[in-house]
Design an enzyme around this catalytic site. Sequence first.
Site, PDB file in Angstrom:
ATOM      1  N   ILE A   1      -0.926  -1.099  -4.528  1.00 21.42           N
ATOM      2  CA  ILE A   1      -2.247  -0.342  -4.365  1.00 21.42           C
ATOM      3  C   ILE A   1      -1.926   1.192  -4.070  1.00 21.42           C
ATOM      4  O   ILE A   1      -1.201   1.242  -3.099  1.00 21.42           O
ATOM      5  CB  ILE A   1      -3.251  -0.863  -3.283  1.00 21.42           C
ATOM      6  CG1 ILE A   1      -3.696  -2.464  -3.719  1.00 21.42           C
ATOM      7  CG2 ILE A   1      -4.360   0.211  -3.184  1.00 21.42           C
ATOM      8  CD1 ILE A   1      -2.782  -3.209  -2.820  1.00 21.42           C
TER       9      ILE A   1
ATOM     10  N   PHE B   1       0.640  -1.274   0.010  1.00 19.59           N
ATOM     11  CA  PHE B   1       0.134   0.058   0.192  1.00 19.59           C
ATOM     12  C   PHE B   1       0.755   1.216  -0.098  1.00 19.59           C
ATOM     13  O   PHE B   1       1.866   1.342   0.916  1.00 19.59           O
ATOM     14  CB  PHE B   1      -0.806   0.072   1.230  1.00 19.59           C
ATOM     15  CG  PHE B   1      -1.878  -1.130   1.223  1.00 19.59           C
ATOM     16  CD1 PHE B   1      -3.339  -0.508   0.810  1.00 19.59           C
ATOM     17  CD2 PHE B   1      -1.915  -2.198   1.726  1.00 19.59           C
ATOM     18  CE1 PHE B   1      -4.390  -1.346   0.669  1.00 19.59           C
ATOM     19  CE2 PHE B   1      -2.765  -3.096   1.846  1.00 19.59           C
ATOM     20  CZ  PHE B   1      -4.276  -2.638   1.231  1.00 19.59           C
ATOM     21  N   ASP B   2       0.471   1.952  -0.884  1.00 19.01           N
ATOM     22  CA  ASP B   2       0.873   3.408  -0.824  1.00 19.01           C
ATOM     23  C   ASP B   2       0.487   4.173   0.491  1.00 19.01           C
ATOM     24  O   ASP B   2      -0.590   3.631   1.105  1.00 19.01           O
ATOM     25  CB  ASP B   2       0.578   4.295  -1.933  1.00 19.01           C
ATOM     26  CG  ASP B   2       1.017   5.763  -1.893  1.00 19.01           C
ATOM     27  OD1 ASP B   2       2.250   6.026  -1.477  1.00 19.01           O
ATOM     28  OD2 ASP B   2       0.168   6.477  -2.404  1.00 19.01           O
ATOM     29  N   LEU B   3       1.100   5.205   1.094  1.00 14.26           N
ATOM     30  CA  LEU B   3       0.585   5.815   2.283  1.00 14.26           C
ATOM     31  C   LEU B   3      -0.330   6.923   1.734  1.00 14.26           C
ATOM     32  O   LEU B   3      -1.562   7.122   2.051  1.00 14.26           O
ATOM     33  CB  LEU B   3       1.587   6.093   3.040  1.00 14.26           C
ATOM     34  CG  LEU B   3       1.349   6.756   4.396  1.00 14.26           C
ATOM     35  CD1 LEU B   3       0.182   6.282   5.022  1.00 14.26           C
ATOM     36  CD2 LEU B   3       2.591   6.965   5.411  1.00 14.26           C
ATOM     37  N   ASP B   4       0.330   8.178   1.352  1.00  9.68           N
ATOM     38  CA  ASP B   4      -0.448   9.594   1.255  1.00  9.68           C
ATOM     39  C   ASP B   4      -1.482   9.293   0.127  1.00  9.68           C
ATOM     40  O   ASP B   4      -1.139   8.917  -1.115  1.00  9.68           O
ATOM     41  CB  ASP B   4       0.621  10.424   0.676  1.00  9.68           C
ATOM     42  CG  ASP B   4       1.457  10.971   1.912  1.00  9.68           C
ATOM     43  OD1 ASP B   4       0.998  10.609   3.159  1.00  9.68           O
ATOM     44  OD2 ASP B   4       2.674  11.599   1.492  1.00  9.68           O
TER      45      ASP B   4
END
Length: 205
Positions: free
Chosen positions: A157, A6-9
């Site tokens: 994602i 997963f990307d964060l921002d």
Amino acid sequence: MTVLAFDLDGTLSDPAQGITTSINYALENLRASTIAPHNLTQYIGPPLSRTFAQLLNTEDEAVISQAVALYRERYRTIGYTENILYPGIPDLLKELTNQGHRLYVVTAKPTDIAQAVIDYFALRPYFIDVWGCRLDRNKAELLRDIQEQEHTDLWMIGDRASDMAAGQGFTRCLGGLWGYGSLAELEQAGADALIHTPSELLKLI
């Protein structure tokens, strides 16, 4: 079992207030003109060095590095607490881990800042690890390291073209439309699928 990065921002949390205020903090301290926050949301996701090169219209590495340092000065102390967790994310992460999937965070942020955000929202138990970028390690390299470590298929994602580009050719790239990337941006970047809400991810696995 699927491995999910997963990307964060713009994917797990909405960082707009902390990021835009910290960008303007850096600009102000460099005696550059500040910018209306709504005009800065386009810079959420891509690397900070690229952002400040554009905003300051410079290729001077020393100036860019100073801007990044000023940004992080504020973001490390208060900016990361100005994140807002997207609705449905905790339930999604809980269900994915209950199903036996292995989750990672892979972000352009430095690792320590990314970990601070994840810990602020008490999400650490859901993730195998939280991986951030350094000057010598970009997001694509982090994804390759995870794939080699896990020895299985990997899904990325994220909400921006940079996320899709990082995983292009060796991961399945899913574009989250609740973040800051548009449908056109994600399609053009080669997203394998687009999801409108976090819960839609469960239907694809």
